[in-house]
Design a protein around this motif. Sequence first.
Motif, PDB file in Angstrom:
ATOM      1  N   UNK A 121      19.771  15.820   2.337  1.00 13.58           N
ATOM      2  CA  UNK A 121      19.274  14.553   1.820  1.00 13.58           C
ATOM      3  C   UNK A 121      18.532  14.819   0.511  1.00 13.58           C
ATOM      4  N   UNK A 122      18.869  14.041  -0.523  1.00 11.44           N
ATOM      5  CA  UNK A 122      18.284  14.276  -1.831  1.00 11.44           C
ATOM      6  C   UNK A 122      17.588  13.036  -2.367  1.00 11.44           C
ATOM      7  N   UNK A 123      16.597  13.285  -3.191  1.00 12.04           N
ATOM      8  CA  UNK A 123      15.845  12.210  -3.832  1.00 12.04           C
ATOM      9  C   UNK A 123      16.711  11.487  -4.852  1.00 12.04           C
ATOM     10  N   UNK A 124      16.568  10.154  -4.900  1.00  9.81           N
ATOM     11  CA  UNK A 124      17.278   9.349  -5.883  1.00  9.81           C
ATOM     12  C   UNK A 124      16.303   8.657  -6.834  1.00  9.81           C
ATOM     13  N   UNK A 125      15.355   7.913  -6.270  1.00 14.82           N
ATOM     14  CA  UNK A 125      14.432   7.135  -7.099  1.00 14.82           C
ATOM     15  C   UNK A 125      13.213   6.777  -6.282  1.00 14.82           C
ATOM     16  N   UNK A 126      12.128   6.430  -6.979  1.00 16.47           N
ATOM     17  CA  UNK A 126      10.923   5.989  -6.308  1.00 16.47           C
ATOM     18  C   UNK A 126      10.154   5.053  -7.219  1.00 16.47           C
ATOM     19  N   UNK A 127       9.284   4.259  -6.599  1.00 13.63           N
ATOM     20  CA  UNK A 127       8.500   3.283  -7.343  1.00 13.63           C
ATOM     21  C   UNK A 127       7.089   3.233  -6.760  1.00 13.63           C
ATOM     22  N   UNK A 128       6.124   3.077  -7.624  1.00 11.28           N
ATOM     23  CA  UNK A 128       4.732   3.060  -7.194  1.00 11.28           C
ATOM     24  C   UNK A 128       4.395   1.759  -6.468  1.00 11.28           C
ATOM     25  N   UNK A 129       3.217   1.720  -5.889  1.00  7.92           N
ATOM     26  CA  UNK A 129       2.808   0.580  -5.064  1.00  7.92           C
ATOM     27  C   UNK A 129       2.846  -0.741  -5.813  1.00  7.92           C
ATOM     28  N   UNK A 132      19.086   5.952   2.035  1.00  5.00           N
ATOM     29  CA  UNK A 132      17.925   5.656   2.850  1.00  5.00           C
ATOM     30  C   UNK A 132      16.769   5.190   1.971  1.00  5.00           C
ATOM     31  N   UNK A 133      16.033   4.197   2.437  1.00  2.00           N
ATOM     32  CA  UNK A 133      14.749   3.916   1.804  1.00  2.00           C
ATOM     33  C   UNK A 133      13.652   4.527   2.669  1.00  2.00           C
ATOM     34  N   UNK A 134      12.534   4.803   2.045  1.00  2.00           N
ATOM     35  CA  UNK A 134      11.439   5.467   2.741  1.00  2.00           C
ATOM     36  C   UNK A 134      10.115   5.089   2.101  1.00  2.00           C
ATOM     37  N   UNK A 194       3.854  14.649 -12.528  1.00  2.00           N
ATOM     38  CA  UNK A 194       4.863  15.670 -12.216  1.00  2.00           C
ATOM     39  C   UNK A 194       5.971  15.115 -11.347  1.00  2.00           C
ATOM     40  N   UNK A 195       5.671  14.029 -10.616  1.00  2.00           N
ATOM     41  CA  UNK A 195       6.679  13.436  -9.738  1.00  2.00           C
ATOM     42  C   UNK A 195       6.981  14.239  -8.499  1.00  2.00           C
ATOM     43  N   UNK A 196       6.318  15.382  -8.337  1.00  2.29           N
ATOM     44  CA  UNK A 196       6.694  16.294  -7.264  1.00  2.29           C
ATOM     45  C   UNK A 196       6.478  15.713  -5.875  1.00  2.29           C
ATOM     46  N   UNK A 197       5.438  14.894  -5.718  1.00  2.00           N
ATOM     47  CA  UNK A 197       5.153  14.340  -4.390  1.00  2.00           C
ATOM     48  C   UNK A 197       6.255  13.412  -3.932  1.00  2.00           C
ATOM     49  N   UNK A 198       6.879  12.718  -4.835  1.00  2.00           N
ATOM     50  CA  UNK A 198       7.900  11.747  -4.470  1.00  2.00           C
ATOM     51  C   UNK A 198       9.265  12.383  -4.259  1.00  2.00           C
ATOM     52  N   UNK A 199       9.542  13.487  -4.840  1.00  4.81           N
ATOM     53  CA  UNK A 199      10.862  14.096  -4.671  1.00  4.81           C
ATOM     54  C   UNK A 199      10.962  14.902  -3.384  1.00  4.81           C
ATOM     55  N   UNK A 200       9.826  15.122  -2.722  1.00  4.64           N
ATOM     56  CA  UNK A 200       9.800  15.889  -1.479  1.00  4.64           C
ATOM     57  C   UNK A 200       9.876  14.930  -0.303  1.00  4.64           C
ATOM     58  N   UNK A 201      10.983  14.960   0.418  1.00  3.71           N
ATOM     59  CA  UNK A 201      11.171  13.974   1.494  1.00  3.71           C
ATOM     60  C   UNK A 201      10.163  14.149   2.629  1.00  3.71           C
ATOM     61  N   UNK A 202       9.545  15.302   2.733  1.00  2.00           N
ATOM     62  CA  UNK A 202       8.555  15.506   3.797  1.00  2.00           C
ATOM     63  C   UNK A 202       7.298  14.667   3.574  1.00  2.00           C
ATOM     64  N   UNK A 248       0.808  -1.213   0.000  1.00  2.00           N
ATOM     65  CA  UNK A 248       0.000   0.000   0.000  1.00  2.00           C
ATOM     66  C   UNK A 248       0.847   1.271   0.000  1.00  2.00           C
ATOM     67  N   UNK A 249       2.160   1.127   0.012  1.00  2.00           N
ATOM     68  CA  UNK A 249       3.070   2.269   0.033  1.00  2.00           C
ATOM     69  C   UNK A 249       3.856   2.369  -1.267  1.00  2.00           C
ATOM     70  N   UNK A 250       3.987   3.571  -1.776  1.00  2.00           N
ATOM     71  CA  UNK A 250       5.031   3.828  -2.751  1.00  2.00           C
ATOM     72  C   UNK A 250       6.345   3.921  -1.980  1.00  2.00           C
ATOM     73  N   UNK A 251       7.434   3.541  -2.610  1.00  2.00           N
ATOM     74  CA  UNK A 251       8.720   3.484  -1.926  1.00  2.00           C
ATOM     75  C   UNK A 251       9.737   4.372  -2.626  1.00  2.00           C
ATOM     76  N   UNK A 252      10.565   5.002  -1.823  1.00  2.00           N
ATOM     77  CA  UNK A 252      11.577   5.883  -2.380  1.00  2.00           C
ATOM     78  C   UNK A 252      12.957   5.587  -1.833  1.00  2.00           C
ATOM     79  N   UNK A 253      13.957   6.038  -2.572  1.00  2.00           N
ATOM     80  CA  UNK A 253      15.351   6.006  -2.124  1.00  2.00           C
ATOM     81  C   UNK A 253      15.873   7.444  -2.123  1.00  2.00           C
ATOM     82  N   UNK A 254      16.525   7.800  -1.041  1.00  2.00           N
ATOM     83  CA  UNK A 254      17.172   9.093  -0.903  1.00  2.00           C
ATOM     84  C   UNK A 254      18.625   8.857  -0.508  1.00  2.00           C
TER      85      UNK A 254
END
Length: 129
Positions: A45-53, A95-97, A106-114, A31-37
């Motif tokens: 800390x910067x965004x690297x990659x993300x993947x949908x659920x 880090x994974x998150x 736009x990808x904007x939601x995933x690049x924002x670590x908050x 149920x979570x999209x996952x990201x790497x920072x």
Amino acid sequence: QVQLVESGGGLVQAGDSLRLSCAASGRTFSSYAMGWFRQAPGKEREFVAAISRSGTYTLYTDSVKGRFTVSRDNAKNTVYLQMNSLKPEDTALYFCAATNQPYRASGSAWTDRSNFGSWGQGNQVTVSS
């Protein structure tokens, strides 16, 4: 929230490959999209990659496109980051998150670590020249 534990980091030479793994606890991993920072010394800390659920959609920062691949196995509650052609500038704590934010063009939601509510402890990747 989900508990995350990374593994697979280490010291390699430029041009080598590494695969990071991030194992999640709980029954709701899919149920979570996952990201790497990543965070290098003295830098944010910067965004690297993300993947949908479901794994259908992925997003990468420009500096890793064509070299890094994010994937996931929901049956194993694990997300991966395959890193090829590593460069010294890839040296960082990775880090994974997890986030509830769905994929957006736009990808904007995933690049924002908050937007990521659960984080792993970090795994060091060091690339020597």
